[in-house]
Design an enzyme around this catalytic site. Structure first.
Site, PDB file in Angstrom:
ATOM      1  N   ASN A   7      -0.795  -5.090 -11.238  1.00 24.88           N
ATOM      2  CA  ASN A   7       0.607  -4.619 -10.310  1.00 24.88           C
ATOM      3  C   ASN A   7       2.107  -5.482 -10.181  1.00 24.88           C
ATOM      4  OD1 ASN A   7       2.751  -5.043  -7.989  1.00 24.88           O
ATOM      5  ND2 ASN A   7       1.270  -3.585  -7.192  1.00 24.88           N
ATOM      6  N   HIS A  10       5.533  -8.211  -7.510  1.00 22.79           N
ATOM      7  CA  HIS A  10       6.205  -9.382  -7.806  1.00 22.79           C
ATOM      8  C   HIS A  10       6.047 -10.743  -8.744  1.00 22.79           C
ATOM      9  CE1 HIS A  10       4.352  -9.027  -3.593  1.00 22.79           C
ATOM     10  NE2 HIS A  10       2.726  -9.594  -4.320  1.00 22.79           N
ATOM     11  N   HIS A  43       5.152  -0.730  -6.733  1.00 28.45           N
ATOM     12  CA  HIS A  43       5.511  -0.632  -6.226  1.00 28.45           C
ATOM     13  C   HIS A  43       6.971  -0.671  -5.569  1.00 28.45           C
ATOM     14  CE1 HIS A  43       4.763  -0.757  -0.995  1.00 28.45           C
ATOM     15  NE2 HIS A  43       5.254   0.406  -1.004  1.00 28.45           N
ATOM     16  N   ARG A  45       9.407  -0.131  -2.914  1.00 31.20           N
ATOM     17  CA  ARG A  45       9.181  -0.034  -1.587  1.00 31.20           C
ATOM     18  C   ARG A  45      11.265   0.582  -1.201  1.00 31.20           C
ATOM     19  NH1 ARG A  45       5.091  -4.010   1.709  1.00 31.20           N
ATOM     20  NH2 ARG A  45       5.885  -3.140   3.136  1.00 31.20           N
ATOM     21  N   ARG A  49      12.506  -4.522  -2.256  1.00 33.58           N
ATOM     22  CA  ARG A  49      12.076  -6.231  -2.024  1.00 33.58           C
ATOM     23  C   ARG A  49      12.268  -6.987  -3.509  1.00 33.58           C
ATOM     24  NH1 ARG A  49       7.715  -7.107   2.178  1.00 33.58           N
ATOM     25  NH2 ARG A  49       9.247  -5.682   3.396  1.00 33.58           N
ATOM     26  N   GLU A  70       3.698   3.537  -6.343  1.00 27.61           N
ATOM     27  CA  GLU A  70       3.236   3.210  -4.961  1.00 27.61           C
ATOM     28  C   GLU A  70       4.348   3.124  -4.047  1.00 27.61           C
ATOM     29  OE1 GLU A  70       1.821  -0.326  -4.614  1.00 27.61           O
ATOM     30  OE2 GLU A  70      -0.282  -0.404  -5.761  1.00 27.61           O
ATOM     31  N   THR A 101       1.605  -4.615   2.380  1.00 30.33           N
ATOM     32  CA  THR A 101       1.012  -3.369   2.650  1.00 30.33           C
ATOM     33  C   THR A 101      -0.039  -3.610   3.105  1.00 30.33           C
ATOM     34  OG1 THR A 101       1.332  -2.239   1.076  1.00 30.33           O
ATOM     35  CG2 THR A 101       0.086  -0.923   2.775  1.00 30.33           C
ATOM     36  N   GLU A 151      -7.781   5.433  -2.700  1.00 35.22           N
ATOM     37  CA  GLU A 151      -8.332   3.677  -2.979  1.00 35.22           C
ATOM     38  C   GLU A 151      -8.188   3.381  -1.832  1.00 35.22           C
ATOM     39  OE1 GLU A 151      -5.164   2.025  -5.864  1.00 35.22           O
ATOM     40  OE2 GLU A 151      -5.070  -0.203  -4.668  1.00 35.22           O
ATOM     41  N   HIS A 194      -5.847  -5.027  -2.867  1.00 31.20           N
ATOM     42  CA  HIS A 194      -5.313  -5.359  -2.064  1.00 31.20           C
ATOM     43  C   HIS A 194      -6.397  -6.607  -1.663  1.00 31.20           C
ATOM     44  CE1 HIS A 194      -2.877  -6.629   0.538  1.00 31.20           C
ATOM     45  NE2 HIS A 194      -2.151  -5.523   0.242  1.00 31.20           N
TER      46      HIS A 194
HETATM   47  N1  PXP Z   1      -3.294  -1.294  -4.259  1.00 30.46           N
HETATM   48  C1  PXP Z   1      -2.438  -0.973  -3.161  1.00 30.46           C
HETATM   49  C2  PXP Z   1      -2.031   0.417  -2.173  1.00 30.46           C
HETATM   50  C3  PXP Z   1      -1.164  -1.696  -2.707  1.00 30.46           C
HETATM   51  O1  PXP Z   1      -0.132  -1.979  -1.514  1.00 30.46           O
HETATM   52  C4  PXP Z   1      -0.941  -3.859  -3.329  1.00 30.46           C
HETATM   53  C5  PXP Z   1       0.134  -4.397  -3.140  1.00 30.46           C
HETATM   54  O2  PXP Z   1       1.307  -3.068  -3.402  1.00 30.46           O
HETATM   55  C6  PXP Z   1      -2.214  -3.435  -4.126  1.00 30.46           C
HETATM   56  C7  PXP Z   1      -3.087  -2.618  -4.455  1.00 30.46           C
HETATM   57  C8  PXP Z   1      -2.554  -4.909  -4.717  1.00 30.46           C
HETATM   58  O3  PXP Z   1      -2.625  -5.571  -4.450  1.00 30.46           O
HETATM   59  P1  PXP Z   1      -2.349  -7.282  -3.506  1.00 30.46           P
HETATM   60  O4  PXP Z   1      -0.947  -7.586  -4.972  1.00 30.46           O
HETATM   61  O5  PXP Z   1      -2.906  -8.080  -3.022  1.00 30.46           O
HETATM   62  O6  PXP Z   1      -3.028  -7.540  -5.193  1.00 30.46           O
END
Ligand code: PXP
Length: 244
Positions: A7, A10, A43, A45, A49, A70, A101, A151, A194
């Site tokens: 992901n 960030h 994602h 959003r 952001r 996402e 989330t 998921e 997550h």
């Molecule tokens: N899976 C989903 C569905 C998420 O919303 C997120 C966060 O955007 C992640 C995985 C990844 O989470 P993290 O950034 O905490 O590793």
């Protein structure tokens, strides 16, 4: 094999903090690909952001890896997904004020609405994934409405990775194991994600029904010290080790 979806949200968070073009999420996605990621997750959003519409366009045009988009279950996001037709669409609950989330989707409460929402995405060829907790009623509802993937939210398990929370953590891990087994038995592909870190990934990666982990924040944070390829390589190694 357990796949790793990286992901890259960030990377965009850091870019947006200064309004510069760097660091570029597409460049991060390419490095992730070279480092052995199996897919890229982003994602979009509602408040934009981190990842922006332009990021999604560039990822769709230029990335070879499958994109897992996402998004919240809104009409705007559905239009965007239908325009781009990414490999996968993961529906997540979204609250404006949250930092990340916080929980899973309540599929059981709005089965009919979600079924209607995901139908055109499925018809467009996207693999639809629902981000849910491990509760059996949520898993059964996801299967009933025809999602291809669930998921499972690992955030709570990761939050319990503290001294003194061993019993609660073990119980949460066991619930994740049972959730994964139930989902798999209903024909769903099972993913998890997550909050995962080098310390917490092992017991989750060892759950045999899991096909994919999606990991973001920790990998981007750790890339400050190890480089992005280094952080992804180490995560992959820990995932592999857990499966041996
Ligand atoms: N899976 C989903 C569905 C998420 O919303 C997120 C966060 O955007 C992640 C995985 C990844 O989470 P993290 O950034 O905490 O590793």
């Amino acid at each position: 094999m357990l796949r790793l979806g990286v992901n890259i949200d960030h990377v965009a968070t850091i870019r947006n903090a200064r309004g510069t073009p760097w660091p570029d999420p597409l460049r991060a996605a390419r490095i992730a690909e070279e480092a052995g990621a199996d897919g890229i997750t982003a994602h979009l959003r509602e408040d934009r952001r981190h990842i922006t519409d332009d990021d999604i366009s560039r990822l769709m045009d230029e990335l070879r890896l499958p994109l897992n988009l996402e998004m919240a279950a809104t009409a705007e996001m559905q239009r965007i997904a239908l325009r781009h037709r990414p490999h996968a669409v993961c529906i997540v609950p979204e609250k404006r004020q949250e930092r990340t989330t916080e929980g899973g989707l309540d599929v059981a409460r709005d089965e009919a609405g979600l079924a209607e929402f995901i139908a055109p995405l499925r018809d467009a060829g996207c693999r639809v994934s629902l981000f849910i907790g491990h509760q059996p009623d949520q898993i059964r509802a996801a299967a009933r409405i025809g999602a291809a993937v669930v998921e499972l939210h690992t955030g709570h398990y990761c939050d319990l990775d503290t001294e003194g929370a061993t019993a609660a953590r073990d119980a949460e891990l066991q619930a994740l194991r049972e959730g994964a087994a139930l989902a798999h038995s209903l024909g769903l592909e099972v993913h998890a994600g997550h909050g995962l870190t080098f310390d917490t990934v092992g017991p989750v990666a060892a759950i045999p029904e899991l096909a994919e982990l999606n990991i973001g924040h920790f990998l981007i944070a750790e890339s400050v010290f190890l480089g992005l390829a280094g952080a992804i390589g180490e995560m992959r190694r820990k995932m592999q080790q857990a499966r041996e």
